[in-house]
Enzyme design. Sequence first.
Site, PDB file in Angstrom:
ATOM      1  N   GLU A 121       0.820  -1.215   0.000  1.00 58.43           N
ATOM      2  CA  GLU A 121       0.000   0.000   0.000  1.00 58.43           C
ATOM      3  C   GLU A 121       0.849   1.258   0.000  1.00 58.43           C
ATOM      4  OE1 GLU A 121      -1.864   1.498   3.800  1.00 58.43           O
ATOM      5  OE2 GLU A 121      -1.665  -0.639   4.255  1.00 58.43           O
ATOM      6  N   ARG A 132      -2.565  10.838   7.305  1.00 58.73           N
ATOM      7  CA  ARG A 132      -2.451  10.170   6.003  1.00 58.73           C
ATOM      8  C   ARG A 132      -3.738  10.199   5.207  1.00 58.73           C
ATOM      9  NH1 ARG A 132      -0.665   4.405   6.866  1.00 58.73           N
ATOM     10  NH2 ARG A 132      -0.389   4.375   4.627  1.00 58.73           N
ATOM     11  N   ARG A 136      -5.570   5.663  -0.899  1.00 60.31           N
ATOM     12  CA  ARG A 136      -4.426   4.772  -1.063  1.00 60.31           C
ATOM     13  C   ARG A 136      -4.387   4.199  -2.480  1.00 60.31           C
ATOM     14  NH1 ARG A 136      -4.246   6.466   3.399  1.00 60.31           N
ATOM     15  NH2 ARG A 136      -3.853   5.416   5.373  1.00 60.31           N
ATOM     16  N   HIS A 151     -10.451   4.448   2.190  1.00 58.03           N
ATOM     17  CA  HIS A 151      -9.729   3.580   3.117  1.00 58.03           C
ATOM     18  C   HIS A 151     -10.202   2.137   3.051  1.00 58.03           C
ATOM     19  CE1 HIS A 151      -7.618   2.420   6.875  1.00 58.03           C
ATOM     20  NE2 HIS A 151      -6.753   3.287   6.394  1.00 58.03           N
TER      21      HIS A 151
END
Length: 162
Positions: A121, A132, A136, A151
């Site tokens: 990831e 963060r 992703r 997420h």
Amino acid sequence: MVRRPPESGRPTPRRSALARVAAIVAALLLAGLLGGCFAPGQGASAPAAGTAGASANRTSTSERDARSGLPTVAASALPRQAQQTLDLIRRGGPYPYEQDGSVFGNFERILPSRPRGYYHEYTVRTPGESDRGARRIIAGSDGEKYWTADHYASFRAIREDR
């Protein structure tokens, strides 16, 4: 925290956990941040026009990745920050976050089942986030890449177009 009303002496929750969660979900929906959480045809489809990443969430349900069966998104349709992360992955770094490149466990079982260590990831920066964030890119050992803006609640297979 619990308040005790003077008349009864019984503790009453200031606000129930369910009410707090509902308020957070409502705020995220209004902000357009949960648009990618729903599979095509199951509720909200894409964030409102002008929302960051809106074009990345628009895909045709007939356009599916042959390997995963997931909807696809062109790399050029991803937010600029995701395109920058793809460039970093191609170059092998350096990555802005210590966790980037770590093994992705695929515990949600949305991506095709592979041995542990197959997926890795990478964080996609989210403007305005102090941490963060939720975005992703997941890369498979065979070169396939997947985008998630929520997420790991949903994924789209990335079509390289450049």
